[in-house]
Write a protein that holds these residues in place. Structure first.
Motif, PDB file in Angstrom:
ATOM      1  N   UNK A 158       0.830  -1.201   0.000  1.00  0.00           N
ATOM      2  CA  UNK A 158       0.000   0.000   0.000  1.00  0.00           C
ATOM      3  C   UNK A 158       0.864   1.250   0.000  1.00  0.00           C
ATOM      4  N   UNK A 159       1.885   1.306   0.827  1.00  0.00           N
ATOM      5  CA  UNK A 159       2.751   2.483   0.875  1.00  0.00           C
ATOM      6  C   UNK A 159       3.404   2.729  -0.477  1.00  0.00           C
ATOM      7  N   UNK A 166       0.309   5.624  -8.398  1.00  0.00           N
ATOM      8  CA  UNK A 166      -0.359   4.667  -9.271  1.00  0.00           C
ATOM      9  C   UNK A 166      -1.700   4.219  -8.704  1.00  0.00           C
ATOM     10  N   UNK A 167      -1.891   4.406  -7.405  1.00  0.00           N
ATOM     11  CA  UNK A 167      -3.136   3.983  -6.774  1.00  0.00           C
ATOM     12  C   UNK A 167      -3.334   4.791  -5.501  1.00  0.00           C
ATOM     13  N   UNK A 257      -2.679   6.175   7.978  1.00  0.00           N
ATOM     14  CA  UNK A 257      -1.478   5.358   8.159  1.00  0.00           C
ATOM     15  C   UNK A 257      -0.391   5.744   7.151  1.00  0.00           C
ATOM     16  N   UNK A 258      -0.797   5.980   5.913  1.00  0.00           N
ATOM     17  CA  UNK A 258       0.168   6.384   4.896  1.00  0.00           C
ATOM     18  C   UNK A 258       0.764   7.752   5.230  1.00  0.00           C
ATOM     19  N   UNK A 259      -0.080   8.705   5.622  1.00  0.00           N
ATOM     20  CA  UNK A 259       0.404  10.047   5.956  1.00  0.00           C
ATOM     21  C   UNK A 259       1.370   9.999   7.133  1.00  0.00           C
ATOM     22  N   UNK A 260       1.042   9.230   8.156  1.00  0.00           N
ATOM     23  CA  UNK A 260       1.930   9.101   9.314  1.00  0.00           C
ATOM     24  C   UNK A 260       3.291   8.542   8.912  1.00  0.00           C
TER      25      UNK A 260
END
Length: 286
Positions: A158-159, A166-167, A257-260
Motif C-alpha cells: 500500500x505504501x 499509481x493507486x 497510516x500512509x500520511x503518518x
C-alpha cells in the motif's frame, strides 16, 4: 492471535494485493504531479462541500483567500468560488465527464472556463484529454491527471502504490483523491473543511422501499440536481449504500497510516464531522 486467524489474515491480504496489482497494471499509468512552490511553508486547506463549509467561509473568508485551497466537484457553481480563488480543483465523479447534457455540469464547465487566476485542475486520467479540449483556450488552467484506482493489501505494498501515485485507498468520494493529491503536491500539513460526512443522519427508507438521502452542501442545491441525486440513490439498496460508507471511512484510516509513515499531518477542521481517522483542529491563525 490464533494461528488460524493469522493464516486467514495473510491469505486475505495476499488476495487483495494480487487483485490490486492486476488493477494497477490494467488501469494505471505513470503520472507526475509537480510539488507546489509553497508546500514547505504553508498548509493546504481542502474545501469539501459539506454544509459546515458555509460557516467556515463566513468566519474565515480572509484566511481562506490567503492560503492555498483545493475545491471540489460543483464548488465552482457557488458565488464564493471567485471570491476564494482556489489554487487547486479536482473533479472525480464520472458524472462530470459523461453528462454534458446536465445543465449543472454545463454551468460548472462554463464557470471553470472563465477562471482568471492560475489554477491546477486535476481529473481522472481517463478523462484528461477531454478536459484539455474543453479548457485548452484558457492559459490560466493547467489540467493534470491522477489515477483513480483503489488498491489495498499488505502494508508495504500500500505504501509503495500510494507513494508512486499509481493507486490510492479506494476512492469512494472526492475527498479521498483530494487528500492524496494534496500529499503528492508536497504539503506537510493539510486541513479538511466542509468534510461533514454526516450522511447517516439523513438516510431513510420510504414505504416503497426506496432509499432516500437528504445529502446537503454548503451552497443552495439546484432543484434538478437534488432530483438527479435522489433518483440515483433509488437504484441502490440500503446495504449497498452502507457498504459504500464503510469503504469511505476505512479509506481515511488507510490515508492516515500512509500520511503518518511519511510525516504528513492531516487535521480535520470540520465541526461535527463523522470522520474518525484524523485529529480534530481549527484552522490556523495567520
Amino acid at each position: 492471535m490464533s494461528m488460524i486467524k493469522r493464516v486467514s489474515d495473510f491469505a486475505a491480504k495476499f488476495g487483495a494485493t494480487a487483485k490490486s496489482v492486476v488493477k494497477i497494471a490494467l488501469q494505471s499509468r505513470p503520472t507526475s504531479i509537480k510539488k507546489a512552490d509553497d508546500s514547505d511553508r504553508l498548509p493546504l486547506v481542502i474545501l469539501a462541500n459539506g454544509p459546515s463549509l458555509r460557516q467556515t467561509i463566513d468566519n474565515h473568508a480572509g484566511l481562506l483567500r490567503s492560503l492555498p485551497t483545493l475545491a471540489v466537484n460543483f464548488a465552482a457553481n457557488a458565488p464564493e468560488f471567485v471570491q476564494i480563488k482556489p489554487k487547486y480543483y479536482i473533479l472525480a465523479d464520472p458524472h462530470f465527464f459523461r453528462s454534458a447534457d446536465d445543465p449543472n455540469v454545463r454551468l460548472l464547465l462554463r464557470n471553470l472556463s472563465a477562471v482568471d487566476w492560475r489554477m491546477r485542475l486535476f481529473a481522472d486520467r481517463r478523462y484528461v484529454k477531454q478536459f484539455k479540449s474543453l479548457f485548452g483556450s484558457n492559459d490560466n488552467i493547467t489540467i493534470e491527471a491522477f489515477n483513480a484506482v483503489g488498491a489495498e493489501g499488505f502494508a508495504a505494498f500500500e505504501r509503495a502504490a500510494y507513494g508512486s501515485g499509481l493507486a490510492m485507498p479506494r476512492p469512494r468520494n472526492v475527498l479521498i483523491p483530494s487528500i492524496m493529491i494534496g500529499i503528492s503536491l508536497g504539503y506537510r500539513t493539510i486541513y479538511l473543511c466542509g468534510a461533514d460526512h454526516s450522511w447517516m443522519r439523513d438516510l431513510s427508507v420510504t414505504d416503497n422501499n426506496e432509499v432516500v438521502s437528504g445529502m446537503t452542501h454548503f451552497y443552495k442545491e439546484p432543484t434538478d440536481e437534488i432530483k438527479r441525486s435522489r433518483n440515483e440513490y433509488r437504484a441502490y439498496r440500503l446495504h449497498d449504500i452502507i457498504m459504500s460508507y464503510y469503504v469511505a471511512f476505512m479509506s481515511y484510516h488507510k490515508i492516515r497510516r500512509f500520511a503518518d509513515s511519511i510525516d504528513v499531518t492531516i487535521l480535520n477542521a470540520t465541526p461535527g464531522s463523522f470522520i474518525d481517522a484524523f485529529e480534530r483542529s481549527t484552522l490556523p491563525d495567520r
